[in-house]
Design a protein around this motif. Structure first.
Motif, PDB file in Angstrom:
ATOM      1  N   THR A 202       0.836  -1.038   0.005  1.00  0.00           N
ATOM      2  CA  THR A 202       0.043   0.189  -0.031  1.00  0.00           C
ATOM      3  C   THR A 202       0.932   1.211   0.134  1.00  0.00           C
ATOM      4  N   GLU A 203       1.956   1.300   0.742  1.00  0.00           N
ATOM      5  CA  GLU A 203       2.786   2.522   0.729  1.00  0.00           C
ATOM      6  C   GLU A 203       3.304   2.723  -0.666  1.00  0.00           C
ATOM      7  N   GLY A 206       0.318   3.969  -2.832  1.00  0.00           N
ATOM      8  CA  GLY A 206       0.022   5.451  -2.735  1.00  0.00           C
ATOM      9  C   GLY A 206       1.108   6.518  -3.443  1.00  0.00           C
ATOM     10  N   GLY A 207       2.179   5.954  -3.371  1.00  0.00           N
ATOM     11  CA  GLY A 207       3.582   6.592  -3.860  1.00  0.00           C
ATOM     12  C   GLY A 207       3.278   6.901  -5.662  1.00  0.00           C
ATOM     13  N   GLN A 209       0.167   6.591  -6.902  1.00  0.00           N
ATOM     14  CA  GLN A 209      -0.930   7.714  -7.183  1.00  0.00           C
ATOM     15  C   GLN A 209      -0.535   9.150  -7.134  1.00  0.00           C
ATOM     16  N   ALA A 210       0.416   9.563  -6.055  1.00  0.00           N
ATOM     17  CA  ALA A 210       1.096  10.653  -5.947  1.00  0.00           C
ATOM     18  C   ALA A 210       1.721  11.010  -7.274  1.00  0.00           C
ATOM     19  N   ILE A 213      -1.070  11.906  -9.891  1.00  0.00           N
ATOM     20  CA  ILE A 213      -1.606  13.324  -9.699  1.00  0.00           C
ATOM     21  C   ILE A 213      -0.795  14.299  -9.936  1.00  0.00           C
ATOM     22  N   ALA A 214       0.662  14.225  -9.887  1.00  0.00           N
ATOM     23  CA  ALA A 214       1.412  15.373 -10.053  1.00  0.00           C
ATOM     24  C   ALA A 214       1.550  15.405 -11.609  1.00  0.00           C
ATOM     25  N   GLY A 217      -3.094  14.481 -13.700  1.00  0.00           N
ATOM     26  CA  GLY A 217      -4.493  13.969 -13.867  1.00  0.00           C
ATOM     27  C   GLY A 217      -4.874  13.167 -12.814  1.00  0.00           C
ATOM     28  N   PRO A 222      -7.425   1.389 -10.702  1.00  0.00           N
ATOM     29  CA  PRO A 222      -7.099   0.999  -9.315  1.00  0.00           C
ATOM     30  C   PRO A 222      -5.702   0.166  -9.610  1.00  0.00           C
ATOM     31  N   HIS A 235      -5.479  -6.187  -5.208  1.00  0.00           N
ATOM     32  CA  HIS A 235      -5.288  -4.779  -4.942  1.00  0.00           C
ATOM     33  C   HIS A 235      -4.385  -4.903  -3.840  1.00  0.00           C
ATOM     34  N   HIS A 238      -1.692  -4.617   3.095  1.00  0.00           N
ATOM     35  CA  HIS A 238      -0.731  -3.815   3.990  1.00  0.00           C
ATOM     36  C   HIS A 238       0.292  -4.748   4.542  1.00  0.00           C
TER      37      HIS A 238
ATOM     38  N   ILE B  41     -13.687   1.006 -11.165  1.00  0.00           N
ATOM     39  CA  ILE B  41     -14.209   1.416 -10.083  1.00  0.00           C
ATOM     40  C   ILE B  41     -13.204   2.356  -9.106  1.00  0.00           C
ATOM     41  N   THR B 202      -1.208  20.572  -7.002  1.00  0.00           N
ATOM     42  CA  THR B 202      -1.425  18.959  -7.004  1.00  0.00           C
ATOM     43  C   THR B 202      -0.633  18.129  -6.621  1.00  0.00           C
ATOM     44  N   GLU B 203       0.918  18.606  -7.028  1.00  0.00           N
ATOM     45  CA  GLU B 203       1.949  17.596  -6.645  1.00  0.00           C
ATOM     46  C   GLU B 203       2.045  17.467  -4.973  1.00  0.00           C
ATOM     47  N   GLY B 206      -1.068  15.159  -4.084  1.00  0.00           N
ATOM     48  CA  GLY B 206      -0.780  13.633  -4.378  1.00  0.00           C
ATOM     49  C   GLY B 206       0.106  13.197  -3.455  1.00  0.00           C
ATOM     50  N   GLY B 207       1.126  13.864  -2.870  1.00  0.00           N
ATOM     51  CA  GLY B 207       1.802  13.272  -1.836  1.00  0.00           C
ATOM     52  C   GLY B 207       1.170  13.109  -0.464  1.00  0.00           C
ATOM     53  N   GLN B 209      -1.989  12.086  -0.337  1.00  0.00           N
ATOM     54  CA  GLN B 209      -2.836  11.103  -0.561  1.00  0.00           C
ATOM     55  C   GLN B 209      -2.033   9.649  -0.421  1.00  0.00           C
ATOM     56  N   ALA B 210      -0.429   9.597  -0.834  1.00  0.00           N
ATOM     57  CA  ALA B 210       0.244   8.655  -0.603  1.00  0.00           C
ATOM     58  C   ALA B 210       0.571   8.454   0.925  1.00  0.00           C
ATOM     59  N   ILE B 213      -2.912   6.883   2.163  1.00  0.00           N
ATOM     60  CA  ILE B 213      -2.848   5.307   1.898  1.00  0.00           C
ATOM     61  C   ILE B 213      -2.029   4.403   2.650  1.00  0.00           C
ATOM     62  N   ALA B 214      -0.636   5.108   2.743  1.00  0.00           N
ATOM     63  CA  ALA B 214       0.299   4.019   3.658  1.00  0.00           C
ATOM     64  C   ALA B 214      -0.271   4.049   5.019  1.00  0.00           C
ATOM     65  N   HIS B 238      -3.032  23.182 -11.059  1.00  0.00           N
ATOM     66  CA  HIS B 238      -1.619  22.674 -11.469  1.00  0.00           C
ATOM     67  C   HIS B 238      -0.760  24.057 -11.584  1.00  0.00           C
TER      68      HIS B 238
END
Lengths: 464, 464
Positions: A202-203, A206-207, A209-210, A213-214, A217, A222, A235, A238, B41, B202-203, B206-207, B209-210, B213-214, B238
């Motif tokens: 998960t860590e 998450g990275g 996804q960052a 996003i950066a 978009g 998933p 998925h 942990h 999803i 956004t950068e 995103g960080g 959110q990471a 999640i972690a 952005h």
């Protein structure tokens, strides 16, 4: 959201009008999706057909083309000063519409009456299969069709016309897709950078996804980031990574314009493949390369899939896991123990492009129907490839002890599978290699900047 | 998902049965939410009431309590071997149910007939207001109620009974909330670490959110990370941060058990508040501290809100932006130019706890109704605080040039506002300070580990 030129959207709509010929085309945009109460929302994702024809990335809109009267109308409301107080200023709807060449904007509340008048005057209303319950409920109310009858009331004419347009990517779309693929490569590099014994799935997810996003978009689907690659869409969990394990990372970014990328790499936690891991990896890569070399206009993707399956079987035969004639094994479906899914899928504004319109129209044709057999039934793309198609090639080998046990207990395909050899692979996991390709005039082209695919190149990359 | 003990869930359900007395309690769990086609999803989020009473974090379930016949039934399907092939192994539904003390599990397909028999035998069916269209459609089909009539058919008895339980947090819930608050502090620290001239909103988002999640869960609401804090729920853009700007970060994690945290900090991009920024910050912090000192069992939160508003006005008067008597200014609503929203909201399994059940039941009472005035109409919590309540305190000062221009043009509250001074603040942005509090027997307690709130402490923290 950045947009294409006004001419691009106008041209797309003109072609659609010509193809449909008469009546009303009704394209509802998506609304916000709630998580645990109405106003706590997921990141908004506009409907891809709405984006393709109307180009506006904002919830609560409906686009209507009245072909018979040559009108294009965007139904939706401008933000109030109080909404701006909460959400910040935004372009006016009229200005957003104008950028896409749409000149008529009307309040959302005017839509039901408008559609009633269309229906009363006998105009057929063409709409696509909804995938959000909220859109189904709206269509039901607007068109006076019971909710349960909406699926069978969709317009196949509209579906086919839209598939015909969206399946061929233009140069300006290819630039967007390549941008998304390049951000996806950045995500893969981040996964390789973060993966180490003790770090959890998960860590890392998450990275990734960052990074997406950066990139401007978000993720296009998933993240699959797992040491249990044998479960195809597992998925992230942990649990910490351990040396000796393989990390399978299947992820994608969509860029600011919502075009998608989708890559898979598999790499060893401790930065060196074991002999056994490299053997399996090389077999998968060999199948990947054979498929990449085979693609060209006119070839059926189902045949490319079967070619890759045969390469997988040949490799598994060389190391003693399978036996007998490879073509016969594939024909019998014996390879599906290790590769139970499809070689790839169309890609564009959706990661499985246009999946909501129906695989029978996107990946198959009236003359080539999708198989219902285990394995082939998961092949989303089967038809002849054409110049401008964009799709994935993603073979894999998966050692799924549950499936093995089920097959072995019934002695399934014993003439092709050395079950005795398989116990040693119970903890192996899975390997997948995936890239995105474009069909060109003469063959295929891999999208995105150069990025390691072989075991050696991956080892060199992660050793840095 | 980790779960509480079987006894916890059983006790909650027994209390609910007693409170409702007779009939059927129908609690649909959430289904997966689609993005751009059915199978693509969003991260699954279970319904919070379903989590509270049934404790199972998995889509496609419905929980039913038949009070009259003392039966508790979970309707849902075990995963097939093919689903496991794609998604990986999961606990059986029966075992997950047993962990929550639910012994009867039946196939999803048996639910419609079950509910039909209940209705035929005259049992009333209690259900909550749905916030997902898919659940509305299901309820409509199961209970033969037209979709449009579902909202008025909900059970106020059930709503009130559930609010009475969920509003008082137990020690085991508080441990979960504090874990979420601590992860939220980690997110805030990450925002301070990443923020620098040239980095985009956004950068950083995103960080964050990471980090969430972690932490084992995800974000509890969309991250607000903006240099335009004057727009209260502005999403990250952005655009790169610039020295001299303030970063307003309002974010929250929910932990693995879906309990939420929600903190706001505002800090300068170049690590030092300007004199003007510090002046405004100190006023906000002073209001925050006054509210934190005032909370105790029995005080109306509306009065705490008004106290904080008065402190804001006093501060703004001292620096010449407002004038006249502070209490009169608040009574007239003049402060809402700078603080147009509410001081806080309940928090728990939802970031706005139980918002789907209705603010009139969660934040207000039969005798204290929510105001419809600008400002107070955005105060989600107004009623008397009780021991065990968990909520936010989040005052702010926002300089919104659009709102200022609108008010100034009508000369609104001229006796309290020095409009001439405001032009200098057009580019200021906004400041908010937010923490999470518990009502104890004698007062209040801030949740989570110690974390900087004053301008000086924040400067010291980011200077490191």
């Amino acid at each position: 959201m950045p947009v294409f030129s006004q001419e691009t959207y106008t041209k797309r709509r003109n072609k659609l009008q010509t193809d449909i010929g008469s009546g009303i085309i009704l394209l509802p945009g998506n609304d916000d999706s709630s998580m645990n109460y109405k106003d706590n929302i997921y990141p908004f994702r506009q409907d891809s057909c709405f984006l393709y024809f109307a180009g506006i990335d904002r919830p609560g809109l409906t686009f209507v083309i009245d072909i018979d009267n040559n009108r294009e109308i965007l139904f939706g409301d401008e933000y109030t000063i109080e909404e701006i107080m909460w959400m910040g200023p935004a372009d006016s709807l009229a200005s957003q519409a104008a950028k896409a060449g749409i000149t008529e904007v009307r309040p959302a509340a005017a839509l039901p009456d408008f559609l009633l008048r269309c229906r009363n005057s006998g105009q057929p209303v063409h709409f696509l299969p909804p995938y959000l319950a909220g859109i189904t409920v709206k269509l039901s109310a607007w068109l006076d069709i019971p909710v349960a009858l909406i699926p069978q009331s969709v317009s196949v004419t509209l579906i086919k016309a839209i598939v015909r347009q969206r399946e061929v990517k233009t140069d300006e779309e290819l630039r967007e897709i390549e941008a998304a693929v390049n951000t996806t490569i950045d995500m893969q590099l981040k996964a390789m950078e973060l993966a180490a014994a003790g770090v959890t799935e998960t860590e890392i997810a998450g990275g990734l996804q960052a990074v997406a996003i950066a990139g401007g978009g978000n993720i296009s689907f998933p993240v699959i980031l797992t040491v249990n690659g044998q479960f195809l869409h597992n998925h992230p969990h942990h649990t910490p990574l351990q040396n000796g394990q393989l990390v399978l990372c299947d992820c994608g970014a969509e860029n600011a314009m919502h075009y998608a990328g989708d890559l898979t790499r598999t790499h060893p936690v401790n930065k060196k493949f074991s002999t056994v891991q490299k053997e399996i990896y090389d077999i998968v890569h060999n199948a990947y390369q054979a498929a990449a070399d085979a693609i060209r206009p006119g070839i059926r993707y189902k045949d490319v899939h079967l070619l890759a399956c045969e390469k997988l079987v040949q490799g598994l035969t060389e190391i003693g896991i399978m036996k007998g004639n490879a073509a016969e094994a594939v024909n019998a479906g014996a390879h599906t123990l290790f590769f139970p899914c499809g070689l790839g899928h169309m890609m564009g504004l959706d990661i499985h492009d246009m999946e909501n319109l129906g695989e029978e129209y996107v990946g198959y044709t009236d003359s080539l129907k999708k198989s219902t057999e285990f394995g082939l039934k998961s092949l989303r793309l089967g038809r002849e490839l054409e110049e401008g198609f964009v799709f994935t090639i993603e073979p894999g080998i998966y050692f799924n002890p549950l499936l093995t046990a089920a097959w072995q207990s019934e002695g399934k395909h014993e003439q092709f599978i050395n079950y005795g050899k398989l116990a040693a692979y119970n903890d192996f996991g899975g390997v997948r290699v995936e890239d995105n390709f474009l069909i060109t005039a003469n063959g295929g082209r891999k999208l995105g900047r150069p990025f390691a695919t072989t075991a050696t190149d991956i080892e060199n990359l992660i050793a840095l």
